[in-house]
Write a protein that holds these residues in place. Structure first.
Motif, short mmCIF file in Angstrom:
data_model
loop_
_atom_site.label_atom_id
_atom_site.label_comp_id
_atom_site.label_asym_id
_atom_site.label_seq_id
_atom_site.Cartn_x
_atom_site.Cartn_y
_atom_site.Cartn_z
N UNK A 62 -0.89 -10.05 0.83
CA UNK A 62 -1.81 -9.30 -0.03
C UNK A 62 -1.63 -7.81 0.24
N UNK A 63 -1.78 -7.05 -0.81
CA UNK A 63 -1.63 -5.61 -0.66
C UNK A 63 -2.96 -4.93 -0.94
N UNK A 64 -3.28 -3.97 -0.11
CA UNK A 64 -4.45 -3.14 -0.32
C UNK A 64 -4.01 -1.68 -0.32
N UNK A 65 -4.90 -0.82 -0.79
CA UNK A 65 -4.55 0.59 -0.90
C UNK A 65 -5.53 1.43 -0.09
N UNK A 66 -4.98 2.32 0.74
CA UNK A 66 -5.82 3.24 1.49
C UNK A 66 -6.11 4.47 0.62
N UNK A 67 -7.14 5.21 1.00
CA UNK A 67 -7.52 6.40 0.24
C UNK A 67 -6.41 7.44 0.17
N UNK A 68 -5.49 7.44 1.15
CA UNK A 68 -4.39 8.40 1.11
C UNK A 68 -3.28 7.96 0.16
N UNK A 69 -3.47 6.82 -0.51
CA UNK A 69 -2.49 6.32 -1.47
C UNK A 69 -1.48 5.35 -0.91
N UNK A 70 -1.46 5.17 0.40
CA UNK A 70 -0.48 4.29 1.02
C UNK A 70 -0.85 2.82 0.84
N UNK A 71 0.15 1.97 0.85
CA UNK A 71 -0.04 0.53 0.76
C UNK A 71 -0.24 -0.04 2.15
N UNK A 72 -1.23 -0.92 2.28
CA UNK A 72 -1.47 -1.65 3.53
C UNK A 72 -1.22 -3.12 3.23
N UNK A 73 -0.30 -3.72 3.97
CA UNK A 73 0.09 -5.11 3.75
C UNK A 73 -0.72 -6.02 4.68
#
Length: 397
Positions: free
Chosen positions: A1-12
């Motif tokens: 699953x992918x999520x998005x941090x406020x800085x725009x980066x992808x967190x897997x």
């Protein structure tokens, strides 16, 4: 699953497949169908991440054969699965009837451990999604603490230098950067973040860093914000986080009968009393035991934390609890700021098969449902500290 941090980066976010016993390619593909695909469907997610565990023989086979690597990537893609991280801690036979201390061998004094880790890096470079920024491999924190001397320490330092050189070669050949994270664990040469800073900070920290297991962090009785600050001060990047929780007993004397039900023969369940946090040696036998039965026999002072990964969404029965408060504080420290503290997260509950009988899954479907529930729990915790799911992934629907 992918999520998005406020800085725009992808967190897997994914789950670690070391909970499954398969150690050849046929078995690995079978476990994708039995577990990973049902987990993805239960989460209503278009894409599910796996922290794939490849035993040493299959890792060597894949590293030697580009066609096999292409096949594995295609098999993952067709099932809606992706891999950005590999678990390189267990070398082989991790779901054998008895594992205990064998999981720490071969260690980082040996060429076998180096070769295995570089095989994993080579395989991962070809499994990475095209849009992944990097890959990661987690590994053991050098070795079990005994025996250890100056010669073994020097051998390990040489191996880490060779590892950094080998990772550089993989990046030159493939264009894909792979980092290796050393995972502090109770009883090992590197048990705490303080020891990580003392022992590992001389590494090539552009390619080597720490894999932070949140159950291990709790068992060391470390405060997450302080632990993260220690790693930052030492210049050690957190290249991977294992989202896990341990067993806690506020009063081991009153909990002894319940704790006895958690004693089992497969894995070590290192136990640490709160006093280990201020001891000169976190493995001081006044506060520490290398397994749960030994802690019960020694009657260590309480409270205790036990290296026994428990399902995140299903804490143990009272009077026991889990270390979820440590997990939450660590995730907040990593992700609540303006910049994401890590981009690879695994839910790593490898102990489903050895839980007390009443809590143990009885079928493949029950295990898949439990893994899905853990991932949903972890996703919701990450959303609570500010991450968001990108549109169209199905995550969070």
């Amino acid at each position: 699953m992918r999520l998005r941090h406020a800085d725009g980066s992808t967190v897997h976010l994914g789950y670690c497949t070391n909970v499954h016993p398969a150690e050849d390619l046929t078995g690995i593909l079978g476990q994708l169908d039995r577990y990973a695909v049902p987990v993805r469907r239960a989460l209503d997610a278009d894409l599910l991440g796996l922290g794939l565990w490849l035993a040493a023989p299959v890792a060597a086979e894949l590293a030697a054969d580009p066609a096999l690597r292409r096949r594995l990537r295609a098999e993952l893609t067709v099932r809606g699965l992706e891999v950005v991280t590999l678990n390189g801690f267990p070398y082989a036979s991790f779901q054998a009837p008895v594992v205990k201390g064998a999981v720490y061998h071969p260690d980082w004094t040996t060429g076998d451990r180096l070769a295995y880790t570089l095989h994993l890096a080579r395989v991962l470079a070809d499994l990475l999604p095209d849009d992944a920024a990097r890959g990661s491999v987690s590994t053991l924190p050098l070795a079990w603490r005994e025996p250890w001397d100056a010669d073994r320490a020097a051998a390990a330092r040489r191996r880490l230098g060779e590892l950094a050189t080998g990772l550089s070669a993989v990046e030159r050949e493939t264009g894909r950067p792979i980092r290796v994270g050393f995972e502090p664990e109770p009883g090992c040469i590197v048990e705490s973040t303080g020891q990580a800073g003392a022992v590992l900070s001389a590494m090539d920290t552009g390619r080597l860093g720490v894999c932070l297991d949140l159950a291990h962090l709790a068992c060391a009785w470390e405060e997450p914000v302080e632990a993260l600050a220690r790693l930052e001060s030492a210049g050690l990047p957190v290249v991977k986080v294992q989202v896990s929780a341990a067993v806690e007993a506020a009063d081991p004397g009153d909990s002894a009968e319940t704790l006895r039900r958690w004693v089992e023969p497969r894995f070590l369940h290192q136990t640490r009393a709160a006093g280990c946090a201020s001891a000169a040696d976190p493995a001081d036998p006044a506060y520490a035991a290398d397994d749960l039965d030994a802690a019960l026999d020694a009657r260590l002072p309480g409270p205790w934390r036990v290296h026994y990964h428990v399902p995140l969404h299903a804490p143990p029965e009272p009077p026991l609890t889990s270390t979820l408060p440590v997990l939450r504080a660590a995730l907040a420290g990593l992700f609540a700021g303006p910049t994401a503290g890590c981009d690879h997260l695994d839910v790593e509950t490898y102990t489903w098969g050895v839980l007390p009988a009443a809590r143990r899954p009885r079928t493949d479907a029950e295990l898949a449902a439990g893994i899905a529930a853990e991932l949903a729990f972890a996703r919701d915790e990450l959303v609570a500290v500010g991450l968001a799911a990108p549109a169209g992934t199905g995550v969070g629907r």
